[in-house]
Scaffold this motif. Structure first.
Motif, PDB file in Angstrom:
ATOM      1  N   TYR A 210       0.534  -1.381   0.101  1.00 41.70           N
ATOM      2  CA  TYR A 210       0.225   0.430  -0.139  1.00 41.70           C
ATOM      3  C   TYR A 210       0.815   1.140  -0.126  1.00 41.70           C
ATOM      4  CZ  TYR A 210      -3.458   4.000   1.412  1.00 41.70           C
ATOM      5  OH  TYR A 210      -4.063   4.843   1.451  1.00 41.70           O
TER       6      TYR A 210
ATOM      7  N   GLU B  94      -4.236  10.406  -9.020  1.00 36.95           N
ATOM      8  CA  GLU B  94      -4.705   9.244  -7.658  1.00 36.95           C
ATOM      9  C   GLU B  94      -3.310   9.407  -6.578  1.00 36.95           C
ATOM     10  OE1 GLU B  94      -7.393   6.568  -8.236  1.00 36.95           O
ATOM     11  OE2 GLU B  94      -8.782   7.748  -9.302  1.00 36.95           O
TER      12      GLU B  94
ATOM     13  N   THR C 156       4.593  16.920  -6.587  1.00 38.45           N
ATOM     14  CA  THR C 156       4.107  16.190  -5.718  1.00 38.45           C
ATOM     15  C   THR C 156       5.113  14.936  -5.795  1.00 38.45           C
ATOM     16  OG1 THR C 156       2.296  15.955  -6.145  1.00 38.45           O
ATOM     17  CG2 THR C 156       2.563  14.561  -5.053  1.00 38.45           C
TER      18      THR C 156
ATOM     19  N   SER D 244       7.582  13.906  -2.791  1.00 40.84           N
ATOM     20  CA  SER D 244       7.683  12.969  -2.117  1.00 40.84           C
ATOM     21  C   SER D 244       8.949  12.175  -2.113  1.00 40.84           C
ATOM     22  CB  SER D 244       5.950  12.152  -2.062  1.00 40.84           C
ATOM     23  OG  SER D 244       6.390  11.669  -4.092  1.00 40.84           O
TER      24      SER D 244
ATOM     25  N   TRP E 224       1.312  18.793   3.436  1.00 40.46           N
ATOM     26  CA  TRP E 224       2.674  18.497   3.326  1.00 40.46           C
ATOM     27  C   TRP E 224       3.461  18.941   4.107  1.00 40.46           C
ATOM     28  CZ3 TRP E 224       3.830  20.203  -2.794  1.00 40.46           C
ATOM     29  CH2 TRP E 224       3.467  18.378  -3.652  1.00 40.46           C
TER      30      TRP E 224
ATOM     31  N   ALA F 146       2.286  18.895   7.396  1.00 41.22           N
ATOM     32  CA  ALA F 146       2.362  17.624   8.681  1.00 41.22           C
ATOM     33  C   ALA F 146       3.102  16.517   8.174  1.00 41.22           C
ATOM     34  CB  ALA F 146       1.051  17.046   8.550  1.00 41.22           C
ATOM     35  N   GLN F 147       3.340  16.649   6.750  1.00 45.47           N
ATOM     36  CA  GLN F 147       4.597  15.062   6.821  1.00 45.47           C
ATOM     37  C   GLN F 147       6.311  15.549   6.997  1.00 45.47           C
ATOM     38  OE1 GLN F 147       3.506  12.415   5.660  1.00 45.47           O
ATOM     39  NE2 GLN F 147       2.303  12.592   4.392  1.00 45.47           N
TER      40      GLN F 147
ATOM     41  N   PRO G 226      -4.734  12.499   2.542  1.00 45.31           N
ATOM     42  CA  PRO G 226      -3.905  11.890   1.223  1.00 45.31           C
ATOM     43  C   PRO G 226      -5.301  11.803   0.598  1.00 45.31           C
ATOM     44  CG  PRO G 226      -2.597  11.329   2.864  1.00 45.31           C
ATOM     45  CD  PRO G 226      -3.892  11.958   3.686  1.00 45.31           C
ATOM     46  N   GLU G 227      -5.870  11.009   0.448  1.00 48.13           N
ATOM     47  CA  GLU G 227      -6.927  10.007  -0.205  1.00 48.13           C
ATOM     48  C   GLU G 227      -7.953  10.877  -1.058  1.00 48.13           C
ATOM     49  OE1 GLU G 227      -6.197   9.129   2.871  1.00 48.13           O
ATOM     50  OE2 GLU G 227      -4.874   7.626   3.414  1.00 48.13           O
TER      51      GLU G 227
ATOM     52  N   GLN H 125      -7.135  12.775  -3.453  1.00 47.33           N
ATOM     53  CA  GLN H 125      -7.863  13.031  -4.674  1.00 47.33           C
ATOM     54  C   GLN H 125      -7.826  11.755  -5.378  1.00 47.33           C
ATOM     55  OE1 GLN H 125      -3.828  14.979  -6.298  1.00 47.33           O
ATOM     56  NE2 GLN H 125      -2.866  14.669  -4.280  1.00 47.33           N
ATOM     57  N   ALA H 126      -7.829  10.062  -4.574  1.00 49.91           N
ATOM     58  CA  ALA H 126      -8.229   9.031  -5.823  1.00 49.91           C
ATOM     59  C   ALA H 126      -9.935  10.025  -5.755  1.00 49.91           C
ATOM     60  CB  ALA H 126      -7.290   8.004  -5.002  1.00 49.91           C
TER      61      ALA H 126
ATOM     62  N   THR I 111     -11.732   2.254  -0.591  1.00 41.74           N
ATOM     63  CA  THR I 111     -10.174   3.188  -1.221  1.00 41.74           C
ATOM     64  C   THR I 111     -10.362   3.304   0.269  1.00 41.74           C
ATOM     65  OG1 THR I 111     -11.206   3.896  -3.036  1.00 41.74           O
ATOM     66  CG2 THR I 111      -9.672   5.368  -1.819  1.00 41.74           C
TER      67      THR I 111
ATOM     68  N   ALA J  26      -6.994   2.007   2.981  1.00 45.44           N
ATOM     69  CA  ALA J  26      -5.569   2.870   3.059  1.00 45.44           C
ATOM     70  C   ALA J  26      -6.094   3.100   4.856  1.00 45.44           C
ATOM     71  CB  ALA J  26      -6.260   4.674   2.990  1.00 45.44           C
TER      72      ALA J  26
ATOM     73  N   TYR K 178      -8.437   3.645   7.479  1.00 43.18           N
ATOM     74  CA  TYR K 178      -9.405   4.541   8.349  1.00 43.18           C
ATOM     75  C   TYR K 178     -10.410   3.896   9.381  1.00 43.18           C
ATOM     76  CZ  TYR K 178      -8.058   8.182   5.838  1.00 43.18           C
ATOM     77  OH  TYR K 178      -7.370   9.784   5.584  1.00 43.18           O
TER      78      TYR K 178
ATOM     79  N   PRO L  95      -3.928  13.183  10.704  1.00 40.69           N
ATOM     80  CA  PRO L  95      -4.521  13.203   8.928  1.00 40.69           C
ATOM     81  C   PRO L  95      -4.091  11.979   8.208  1.00 40.69           C
ATOM     82  CG  PRO L  95      -2.227  14.334   9.010  1.00 40.69           C
ATOM     83  CD  PRO L  95      -3.135  14.146  10.016  1.00 40.69           C
TER      84      PRO L  95
END
Lengths: 299, 412
Positions: A42, A259, B35, B39, B58, B60-61, B357-358, B360-361, B394, B398, B400, B412
């Motif tokens: 993932y 994505e 991105t 990343s 970003w 927070a990252q 982050p999810e 966008q998908a 999704t 991820a 959740y 986040p």
């Protein structure tokens, strides 16, 4: 030259070739291995800290993605239609321009020229100059006849993409077929004409069998490239509207760069490789059979 | 951005030994390049243009340098509070804004006057529909309403997000369960498709911000709901055929006004991988300072002052006089609240976006499906059910729902 000295000379040559072979293998294996590795993770590019091993979940995710089956169907439709169009029209056009007529050279050159236009440029030209519903050439023709212009990429998206791609690949088919026709036996054709054979009979029993092998070549080569069609879709419809023109490569692109889901995109890439191989095996079988059947049958 | 590039030659003259290398990219390409660069810690850029979606994520990252301890003459308190809020994560500011926008309603005063109609100061979507019906004259090349239809989380989903909010919908409940297959979404999406189908321009699924801007500037739209930043172009007689005829109102509401207008911020940030931190910091503070804003106004006309970032811009009477859209923009920007974007409680920040982050998908997929429904491919019920399932997948993937308690606490 004796046999032993030849062996002594061949051996070092082979050894010299090894680095290249190793390099090529690495060239292929490293990206493939990385893709396989990422397909089990993932991994969202925006959130690398959360990456973890998930087994085959990415594949399950990709297969159950809402657009997946549509994209497979679109790929098959796209490849199939373009192949059909290019082979049928390629044969007809090349038979037409095979006869001598004034300006033959120029006509042939013009027929072949679309092949040398970059896919993005071709797609842009079709989108903006030809198929645009307001300012395009087709719309102008439609209005000249009092008809309503067609909004090609919105109302007939897949057909429009098929037309653009077929336009690009038709010259390739013509190029191969024209070359093949030049090697056809003129005397045989003249003999048939003396025996009273009509044009259709000559085409059916002499020209078509002669073109069997070139057709097989065209189908194989085009199929390989058409499975990867991307630029035309990206420029014209962006996979849409909805997922009407999303093929498998485009679906992989949306996963990876819209994505940022590296895992699912890698899984999708592997799925695309497998699909391409299935198509290739299927095509080779089919064409191989038809070739042997044709050469075995009495003509 | 182009103006900033032009004006930055002055900055270079004032700072000998410093050279700025610009890379100008189209929005989607920009997002992809940045991105992938940030990343993978590529370190290609010292300053990045990022939006309200990327800045808190970003930050927070720890991919961005926190902008703490800014000098007093930068006047941090002069920035719109909710704009600052969008660029802040964990108490640190990670980017400085160079323009911000809310969504507002543009309309043609001349067409309204000819029909004896008036635009309410704060219309509802139902009123917009009635007005669109009255003003729709396709045989004369004027369409009742133009809205974004092009698929994309920053295109059709920006507008649709505010429309869903206005109908009382939300993306997720506090347990991060998607709420797409709920009545507010059905009402909002059906309304949107019906409205655009009946009173919109032909082929609305091709139209994003730029296409609609061109349509409105050419006098083809009676109304348009989109980013306030378009006002600068629409009142400029060089770029717009309707410059003197544009009216402005707040973005339409319906059941609620919460989240019915979006907030987007373009900002400058310094990636953690930058090797020229101090120079980068000096530059972005200059490019978003009060003095810079004044300079743009002097050079390109007061109405061109970068909007939406500084309260002092809206206190200047000459700006308020030169920019007829300024008041609506100001009111909208003051009213939007990214921390409480919807009628019902949500676990996320952001009005037309969800700061995870999810997102966008999720929104790319929903945007594509809705654009398909807009061209008549698929019924709304079916599309929303498919989206609901896909988004749930999704989110599950991820992670959740494995530790939803920690997520609801605001991680986040």
């Amino acid at each position: 030259m004796s046999a032993s000295s030849r062996r002594a000379r061949v051996q070092p040559e082979r050894l010299l070739g090894q680095p290249a072979v190793v390099l090529l293998l690495l060239w292929m294996i490293v990206p493939l291995a990385m893709t396989v590795y990422f397909s089990t993770q993932y991994f969202n590019l925006l959130y690398p800290k959360k990456s973890s091993f998930v087994g085959l979940e990415n594949f399950a995710y990709f297969f159950t993605y809402p657009s997946f089956w549509t994209s497979v169907l679109n790929t098959v439709l796209l490849v199939g239609s373009v192949l059909a169009i290019t082979v049928v029209f390629g044969v007809l056009i090349s038979v037409l321009v095979d006869e001598h007529f004034p300006g033959q050279g120029i006509v042939r050159m013009l027929l072949v020229s679309p092949f040398f236009i970059m896919p993005t440029v071709a797609a842009l030209a079709w989108k903006n100059l030809l198929m645009n519903p307001v300012s395009g050439f087709f719309a102008w023709i439609a209005r000249a006849f009092g008809a309503t212009p067609v909004n090609w990429f919105a109302d007939w998206p897949l057909l429009s993409v098929i037309l653009v791609v077929a336009w690009e690949w038709l010259p390739f088919a013509i190029l191969i077929f024209v070359t093949a026709l030049q090697s056809m036996d003129r005397e045989q054709k003249e003999a048939a004409q003396m025996d009273g054979a009509r044009a259709w009979a000559i085409f059916r029993y002499l020209t078509l069998p002669h073109l069997g092998r070139p057709i097989a070549v065209v189908v194989m080569v085009e199929a390989i490239f058409l499975l990867n069609v991307f630029a035309e879709i990206f420029v014209t419809t962006n996979g849409g509207p909805g997922d009407a023109t999303t093929n498998v490569p485009f679906l992989v692109y949306t996963q990876a760069l819209l994505e940022f889901d590296v895992g699912a995109a890698s899984a999708g890439g592997l799925v695309a490789v497998v699909l391409a191989n299935i198509v290739a095996v299927f095509l080779i079988r089919l064409i191989g059979q038809s070739l042997t059947a044709r050469s075995g049958a009495p003509s | 951005m182009v103006r900033m590039q032009a004006l930055s030659s002055e900055y270079e003259r004032a700072h000998p030994g410093l050279r700025l290398n610009w890379v100008i990219l189209e929005e989607n390409t920009l997002r992809q390049r940045l991105t992938t660069d940030i990343s993978t810690h590529g370190g290609q850029f010292d300053v990045m243009t990022i939006g309200a979606y990327e800045a808190p994520l970003w930050g927070a990252q720890q991919w961005l340098q926190p902008l703490d301890g800014l000098p007093a003459d930068y006047e941090l308190s002069d920035l719109f509070p909710n704009v600052r809020e969008q660029l802040t994560a964990g108490g640190h500011l990670y980017a400085v804004p160079f323009y911000a926008e809310a969504s507002i309603t543009f309309y043609r005063k001349d067409l309204f006057a000819a029909r004896g109609l008036t635009m309410p100061e704060r219309p509802t979507w139902q009123q917009i529909r009635e007005l669109a019906a009255a003003l729709h004259q396709p045989d004369r090349g004027v369409y009742g309403i133009c809205l974004r239809g092009k698929a994309g989380w920053g295109e059709n989903m920006a507008l649709l997000g505010t429309l869903v909010n206005a109908y009382g919908g939300r993306w997720f409940d506090p347990d991060w369960r998607p709420q797409i297959d709920t009545p507010p979404w059905h009402e909002a999406v059906s309304f949107y498709i019906d409205l655009l189908g009946r009173y919109g321009p032909p082929g609305p699924s091709d139209n994003g911000f730029n296409e609609n801007l061109a349509l409105f500037a050419a006098g083809r739209c009676a109304m348009w709901v989109d980013a306030s930043v378009a006002g600068g172009t629409l009142v400029d007689p060089k770029e717009s055929t309707v410059a003197a005829k544009v009216g402005f109102a707040r973005a339409p509401q319906q059941v609620t006004d919460r989240g019915s207008s979006w907030l987007w911020v373009w900002s400058l940030a310094i990636p953690a991988s930058s090797r020229q931190t101090q120079a980068a910091r000096d530059f972005i503070l200059w490019a978003t300072s009060r003095a810079y804003l004044r300079k743009v106004g002097e050079r390109y006309g007061v109405a061109s002052t970068p909007p939406g970032t500084r309260l002092s811009t809206y206190e200047a009477p000459e700006y308020m006089a030169a920019a007829p859209f300024a008041k609506v923009t100001f009111d909208s920007l003051r009213a939007v609240d990214p921390a409480h974007p919807t009628l019902l409680p949500v676990p996320y920040k952001g009005i037309q976006l969800v700061s995870i982050p999810e997102f966008q998908a999720v929104a790319t997929l929903v945007g594509r499906m809705v654009a398909g429904a807009l061209t008549g491919r698929g019924q709304v019920d079916h599309v929303l059910r498919t989206c609901q399932n896909a988004v749930e997948r999704t989110m599950k993937r991820a992670g959740y729902y494995r530790n939803s308690a920690a997520r609801a606490a605001g991680e986040p």
